[in-house]
Design a protein around this motif. Structure first.
Motif, PDB file in Angstrom:
ATOM      1  N   UNK A  71       0.727  -1.270   0.011  1.00  0.00           N
ATOM      2  CA  UNK A  71      -0.082   0.074  -0.191  1.00  0.00           C
ATOM      3  C   UNK A  71       0.909   1.160  -0.102  1.00  0.00           C
ATOM      4  N   UNK A  72       0.357   2.097  -0.707  1.00  0.00           N
ATOM      5  CA  UNK A  72       0.940   3.511  -0.702  1.00  0.00           C
ATOM      6  C   UNK A  72       0.281   4.341   0.077  1.00  0.00           C
ATOM      7  N   UNK A  73       0.725   5.078   1.188  1.00  0.00           N
ATOM      8  CA  UNK A  73      -0.096   5.802   2.019  1.00  0.00           C
ATOM      9  C   UNK A  73      -0.234   7.287   1.787  1.00  0.00           C
ATOM     10  N   UNK A  74       0.302   7.756   0.872  1.00  0.00           N
ATOM     11  CA  UNK A  74       0.367   9.234   0.991  1.00  0.00           C
ATOM     12  C   UNK A  74      -0.780   9.926   0.855  1.00  0.00           C
ATOM     13  N   UNK A  75      -1.597   9.684  -0.293  1.00  0.00           N
ATOM     14  CA  UNK A  75      -2.957  10.229  -0.619  1.00  0.00           C
ATOM     15  C   UNK A  75      -3.771  10.070   0.575  1.00  0.00           C
ATOM     16  N   UNK A  76      -3.752   8.653   1.103  1.00  0.00           N
ATOM     17  CA  UNK A  76      -4.911   8.321   1.992  1.00  0.00           C
ATOM     18  C   UNK A  76      -4.418   9.401   3.618  1.00  0.00           C
ATOM     19  N   UNK A  77      -3.310   9.450   3.870  1.00  0.00           N
ATOM     20  CA  UNK A  77      -2.987  10.296   4.855  1.00  0.00           C
ATOM     21  C   UNK A  77      -3.391  11.786   4.676  1.00  0.00           C
ATOM     22  N   UNK A  78      -3.434  12.123   3.451  1.00  0.00           N
ATOM     23  CA  UNK A  78      -3.975  13.623   3.174  1.00  0.00           C
ATOM     24  C   UNK A  78      -5.373  13.777   3.366  1.00  0.00           C
ATOM     25  N   UNK A  79      -6.216  12.845   2.861  1.00  0.00           N
ATOM     26  CA  UNK A  79      -7.663  12.648   2.943  1.00  0.00           C
ATOM     27  C   UNK A  79      -7.959  12.579   4.431  1.00  0.00           C
ATOM     28  N   UNK A  80      -7.239  11.748   5.200  1.00  0.00           N
ATOM     29  CA  UNK A  80      -7.664  11.751   6.775  1.00  0.00           C
ATOM     30  C   UNK A  80      -7.309  12.951   7.423  1.00  0.00           C
ATOM     31  N   UNK A  81      -6.324  13.507   7.052  1.00  0.00           N
ATOM     32  CA  UNK A  81      -5.956  14.827   7.468  1.00  0.00           C
ATOM     33  C   UNK A  81      -7.157  16.053   7.170  1.00  0.00           C
TER      34      UNK A  81
END
Length: 533
Positions: free
Chosen positions: A196-206
């Motif tokens: 999994x690549x987490x960068x965009x998911x991190x931004x969405x949750x932020x």
């Protein structure tokens, strides 16, 4: 099919969205601060941000969805027999909360089909995070009108772009709309789930505040095909050729190639409450990485296995020429093993005794097998790479068998191989249930995981990578019937992957691995008793 009671299709003008993004108070403050930091005129930065937003944002159009809803069945029905939907779809229908959809990624057409499925259930199709490589004309504008927003593959230190992306994600979650994100970062090229690549998911949750976090749920979705449309492109890359750049013609070839791909399987997994996850784990990078891995593990454990995957996995255990009855018996053993492991199976796989003759006829028509007199079948070199794709898509189910036959003192090195071989591997498969039973056939499939490493290791002490590739790699232009195409042949990618792993090991570790391969008869698999890549 059951329908949701409410479908709120987002409706907005893209120009007004860009204006509102630029006018966001939080974004204006960030832009002013950035302007002071780099000492750039604020008007120049505003001009650049509008260009970025124009490149990035979706043009979600209810009219386009209405048109697509009408014409799409005429496009897919000549090619796909049906869409099979299972799992927690009823929960989604009854509670159509705003969602972050995290599907597995097999083909470029995954997102088209998933949006169509949701629309069919009267659930508003999501906005889809797509790579900028798919924004080409004329498909880019069409994708945008169906909810796609485009993100550059590499953001790096482009702070202005990152500020724009964060602002747009804040706008999406506060509208609010559902968002679809292919968390693997790209399509699986070899059948195995990618890390999994987490960068965009991190931004969405932020971007979610406490109120919006309560409204959103994460909904993992596993997607599988009887025949994956992109598989021949993946085989091309397995030989070591570069990935071809996407364009309108390549995408149309994928979708409109006149052949039957039969069924597509969508399995909706149990939703995850974002609010509960954040309360228990926070939103730090480690927490998001843990969440991403949990999603991928759930998908890996709950993907529908097809009859074609069972056949592809069984072929590798049949020595030499494939005889129809031998293959049938092997397929039943594999199918029964998967049933005992509570694996989800397609209807054709469940009823293999009835469907086998039709499956063989279909696979011969597809070119997987070349039928010979006496109920015998040959396999070409090109088709072996295709078979390998389907085999690797379910090979993780045999990891517990491999570990069950390895001595405890030797498992550490084997687990190193498994961690390297499978970018995503659920902890479930690293455990050996006391009740697990396996015969020689199932053990052969399990040991086939080690075969590329054993073959490369044999040559590693005396050959360079280039020489190993020359001696072991498949020539895609030649057929398996030719003497050159022995069962010892590997694809370029398999050789390079095993070589990179073994190069990290010291001489003592390589000797231990060599001893393990010999002890568990992996060397026997090198002598032509297995049709493996």
């Amino acid at each position: 099919m059951p329908k949701s009671k409410k479908k709120d299709i987002p409706s907005y003008q893209n120009r007004s969205v860009i204006d509102s993004l630029v006018a966001q108070s939080g974004f204006k403050d960030e832009l002013n601060q950035y302007s002071k930091t780099i000492q750039a005129p604020i008007d120049d930065l505003k001009h650049k941000t509008k260009a970025i937003f124009k490149e990035m944002t979706a043009h979600y159009s209810p009219l386009c969805f209405s048109i697509t809803r009408t014409i799409f069945p005429f496009l897919y029905k000549p090619i796909f027999e049906s869409f099979e939907v299972s799992g927690h779809i009823q929960d989604f229908v009854d509670n159509p909360h705003t969602a972050i959809l995290l599907p597995s990624h097999r083909s470029h057409i995954d997102y088209l089909f998933l949006s169509y499925i949701l629309d069919h259930y009267d659930i508003a199709p999501p906005h889809i995070a797509a790579g900028i490589n798919l924004s080409f004309f004329p498909m880019g504008p069409i994708f945008r009108k169906h909810g796609a927003f485009f993100i550059r593959r590499k953001i790096g230190g482009n702070i202005l772009y990152l500020l724009c992306l964060k602002a747009y994600l804040r706008w999406l979650v506060h509208y609010p709309v559902s968002i679809e994100l292919f968390i693997e970062g790209g399509r699986s090229r070899d059948g195995k789930l990618r890390a999994p690549q987490t960068g965009i998911l991190q931004l969405i949750l932020d971007a979610l505040d406490q109120e919006k976090a309560h409204a959103y749920k994460i909904r993992p979705v596993s997607i599988s095909y009887d025949f994956t449309p992109d598989v021949f492109a993946y085989a091309h890359e397995e030989y070591g050729f570069s990935k071809k750049k996407e364009n309108a013609f390549s995408l149309l070839r994928t979708f409109m190639k006149i052949e039957k791909y039969h069924r597509v399987y969508f399995h909706f997994l149990e939703p995850i409450s974002i609010q509960q996850w954040v309360e228990e784990n926070g939103t730090q990078k480690d927490s998001i990485r843990k969440l991403s891995q949990h999603v991928m593990h759930q998908i890996q454990e709950n993907t529908v296995v097809t009859a074609n995957q069972i056949i592809a996995c069984s072929v590798i255990t049949v020595p030499g020429t494939v005889f129809e009855d031998d293959l049938y018996q092997t397929c039943l053993q594999v199918r029964n093993y998967l049933i005992n492991q509570n694996v989800l199976l397609s209807d054709e796989a469940k009823e293999f005794e009835k469907t086998y003759p039709e499956l063989l006829r279909r696979l011969c028509k597809k070119g997987w097998f070349i039928r010979q007199p006496g109920y015998r079948y040959n396999i070409t070199a090109q088709m072996k790479v295709v078979l390998n794709y389907y085999k690797y898509s379910i090979l993780h189910y045999f990891v517990p068998v491999l570990l069950s036959i390895i001595d405890e003192s030797e498992k550490a090195l084997i687990k190193d191989i498994l961690a390297y071989e499978f970018p995503t591997l659920s902890p479930k498969f690293l455990k050996t249930p006391p009740s697990i039973q396996s015969d020689a056939t199932i053990q052969t499939i399990a040991k086939s995981i080690l075969v590329p490493y054993a073959r490369v290791l044999q040559a590693l002490h005396k050959e360079s990578l280039d020489k190993i590739i020359h001696s072991l790699s498949i020539d895609p232009e030649k057929e398996i019937q030719e003497e050159q195409q022995s069962t010892k042949k590997l694809t370029y990618q398999k050789i390079k992957h095993a070589f990179d792993f073994l190069s990290q090991k010291n001489e003592e570790e390589r000797k231990k691995l060599s001893h393990i391969f010999e002890k568990y008869a992996v060397s026997d698999l090198l002598d032509g008793s297995i049709q493996d890549l």
